[in-house]
Design an enzyme around this catalytic site. Structure first.
Site, short mmCIF file in Angstrom:
data_model
loop_
_atom_site.label_atom_id
_atom_site.label_comp_id
_atom_site.label_asym_id
_atom_site.label_seq_id
_atom_site.Cartn_x
_atom_site.Cartn_y
_atom_site.Cartn_z
N HIS A 2 0.82 -1.23 0.00
CA HIS A 2 0.00 0.00 0.00
C HIS A 2 0.84 1.27 0.00
O HIS A 2 0.32 2.37 0.05
CB HIS A 2 -0.93 -0.02 1.22
N LYS A 4 2.92 4.43 -1.16
CA LYS A 4 2.88 5.33 -2.32
C LYS A 4 4.03 6.32 -2.21
O LYS A 4 3.99 7.26 -1.41
CB LYS A 4 1.55 6.10 -2.38
N ASP A 11 15.39 10.95 -9.59
CA ASP A 11 16.72 11.41 -9.21
C ASP A 11 16.71 11.74 -7.71
O ASP A 11 16.55 10.83 -6.91
CB ASP A 11 17.16 12.60 -10.07
#
Length: 582
Positions: free
Chosen positions: A242, A244, A249
């Site tokens: 889950h 995110k 870079d």
């Protein structure tokens, strides 16, 4: 090994706590006093206050070890009786003074000090989507994206096209291209349907096999007959990847948003960009790599396989798999924490040496030293299947130690708080403003089949909590607010902490956790605590909070008398049995 990781966290906290019986006794006394205010039916969970002695490290280790030996069938235990969460975290008093009062968090995770000018708060899905495309196109060294899934629409295809163009440029510019792309998704969610996340990414694997890696995490708790019997979509209730995080870079985006068209258009979430932050980017790159190493690797022919020598998540030995996963993730956390401690020591020594040998104006003119940080980033990881509970420990401590007249604005798209979090909210002294989704902006509103009843289940959970607030006469201190916006859904999560007497927040939590049972016990989660002394950044965070809460209305008893809030009897009966699965 999983138990060892938890024990190490205990040792750090134990070493940091005030020495001697008075300091520890006072802390335990405050916790016990606060939790004893709860109602009798919450007394079982409040007993965690008596498990906070240093000698309880052994029991915490034992509990962590036992959890790894549970059969997959025991995941169905909530269908028989709602479990009471076992709190193994050891709360700490917040530092009364110092650079900032939240430095105790660095006893658990690495502390990254940065300039507030490197932090930008985004406000809309469209802004988030455009930033993703810009960052992909500008990437030279690495693109790392972790999400629940990648959607299959036109907007998602445009993202994939951006990746392809950037990889192509890298390939043409250099015989040995530097750009590496690593994508981490959940196996079950990413494999749903004929056209899915996997089919969207296979062309990249086929065109750039040496530069692209796609990892699909499969929970070790979905195995055997459980995996065989539970159908698609429903198998996602057992556990997910889950996290995110999207980095390009040295730029990192932390959010609760997935890579899907709704999250790019009309599904409100939260988003923070950390610019030019190589140490933070390195940490999340290593974290995603660690999870990727224990995940299934997507192949060019749409098959999956584990890395050579790695234990399989659902075919191999579960205990061994979880031990390896714990070791890999804790190595990332511990090594980053050690690096940051050495960096802090070196920076402090250099600044002391420079200030003693150079006049102030010469030191400034030299430009050799970075400005003193005024903002600190703490990555908080929660992976209960692997025995890692850092986010839970920090969140509970923040809720426990929030002082009288402090304000906590807490938001979640799915209001289903753990019993421990509810007890702390109802039993402590800070003011709470809790923002949640009205039924119409719930992501499951209008869904087909059983899923269509999920918004009603959340209404029922909300109503029960509201009744408890009223029974304790806490309506002024704990206030619920429902987000409502025509044509939109709501997915924002996190909190903002305002110290007593302050009109601006000094701390925010932002990332993937929803503060519910799933976030704490089932899924892999990550968020960051952002602590800042900079007024301009505090103002950014305050405006973010205000913008979200402006689209809300205060919940009262009349709210639940509306026809849209009617909950069918079968939903009331089933919700207590299944609430730990959504």
């Amino acid at each position: 090994m999983a138990a060892a990781g938890g024990a190490a966290l205990w040792r750090r906290l134990a070493a940091w706590l005030p020495r001697g019986p008075p300091g520890l006794a006072a802390l335990l006394g405050r916790l016990s006093d606060r939790l004893s205010r709860g109602r009798d039916r919450r007394a079982r969970s409040s007993s965690f206050a008596w498990r906070l002695s240093v000698g309880s490290k052994g029991s915490a280790t034992q509990n962590s070890s036992i959890s790894l030996h549970r059969s997959s069938w025991l995941l169905l235990a909530p269908l028989l009786t709602p479990p009471v969460p076992v709190i193994t975290a050891m709360p700490c008093s917040l530092c009364p003074e110092g650079a900032h009062r939240f430095q105790w968090i660095r006893n658990l995770v690495p502390e990254f000090g940065i300039s507030s000018s490197h932090v930008k708060v985004l406000s809309s899905p469209a802004e988030f989507y455009e930033l993703l495309k810009v960052q992909i196109k500008a990437a030279k060294q690495r693109v790392v994206m972790a999400s629940l899934y990648l959607g299959t629409g036109l907007l998602e295809q445009e993202l994939v096209n951006c990746l392809e163009e950037t990889l192509e440029k890298s390939l043409q510019a250099n015989e040995s291209p530097n750009l590496r792309v690593s994508i981490l998704l959940d196996y079950t969610r990413g494999s749903r349907g004929r056209k899915n996340s996997r089919t969207m990414l296979i062309p990249l694997l086929q065109r750039f096999p040496e530069q692209v890696r796609v990892s699909l995490f499969h929970t070790p708790n979905l195995r055997g007959l459980l995996k065989l019997l539970i159908p698609e979509r429903f198998n996602e209730t057992i556990g997910l990847q889950h996290i995110k995080v999207y980095l390009f870079d040295d730029n990192v985006i932390l959010s609760g948003a997935n890579l899907s068209d709704l999250y790019f258009t009309n599904r409100q979430d939260r988003y923070v960009l950390l610019q030019d932050s190589p140490e933070i980017a390195d940490f999340f790159t290593e974290l995603v790599d660690a999870i990727g190493d224990v995940s299934l690797q997507l192949q060019q022919d749409d098959t999956v396989q584990m890395m050579e020598g790695m234990v399989h998540p659902y075919q191999g030995d579960k205990v061994r798999y979880c031990e390896i996963a714990n070791q890999r993730v804790m190595e990332v956390i511990d090594s980053a924490r050690t690096r940051q401690e050495l960096l802090h020591a070196k920076t402090f020594h250099s600044s002391q040496q420079g200030s003693s040998t150079l006049p102030q104006h010469d030191s400034e003119a030299s430009g050799g030293l970075k400005p003193e940080p005024d903002t600190w980033i703490y990555p908080l990881i929660q992976m209960k299947p692997f025995g890692i509970q850092i986010d839970e420990m920090v969140t509970e401590t923040l809720l426990t130690e929030a002082e009288r007249d402090a304000k906590i604005y807490l938001t979640t798209g799915y209001f289903n708080l753990t019993q421990a979090y509810m007890d702390l909210i109802l039993g402590t002294r800070a003011e709470y403003r809790i923002l949640l989704a009205s039924p119409e902006v719930n992501g499951f509103f209008g869904a087909k089949g059983v899923a269509g009843a999920i918004p009603s289940a959340y209404v029922y959970i909300e109503h029960q909590f509201y009744n408890e607030v009223c029974c304790l006469h806490q309506q002024e201190r704990v206030q619920l607010q429902e987000y409502s916006r025509a044509g939109w859904t709501f997915h924002a999560k996190g909190l903002w902490l305002y110290l007593a007497g302050s009109s601006l927040p000094c701390l925010t939590l932002i990332g993937s956790p929803n503060f519910g049972y799933r976030s704490v016990h089932r899924d892999l989660e990550a968020q960051v605590a952002i602590v800042t002394e900079n007024k301009a950044l505090q103002q950014q965070l305050h405006q973010e909070q205000e913008q979200l809460y402006l689209c809300s209305g205060v919940v009262s008893s009349s709210t639940f008398e509306q026809p849209s809030r009617h909950v069918k009897l079968w939903v009331k009966l089933v919700t207590p049995l299944i609430k730990n699965f959504f």
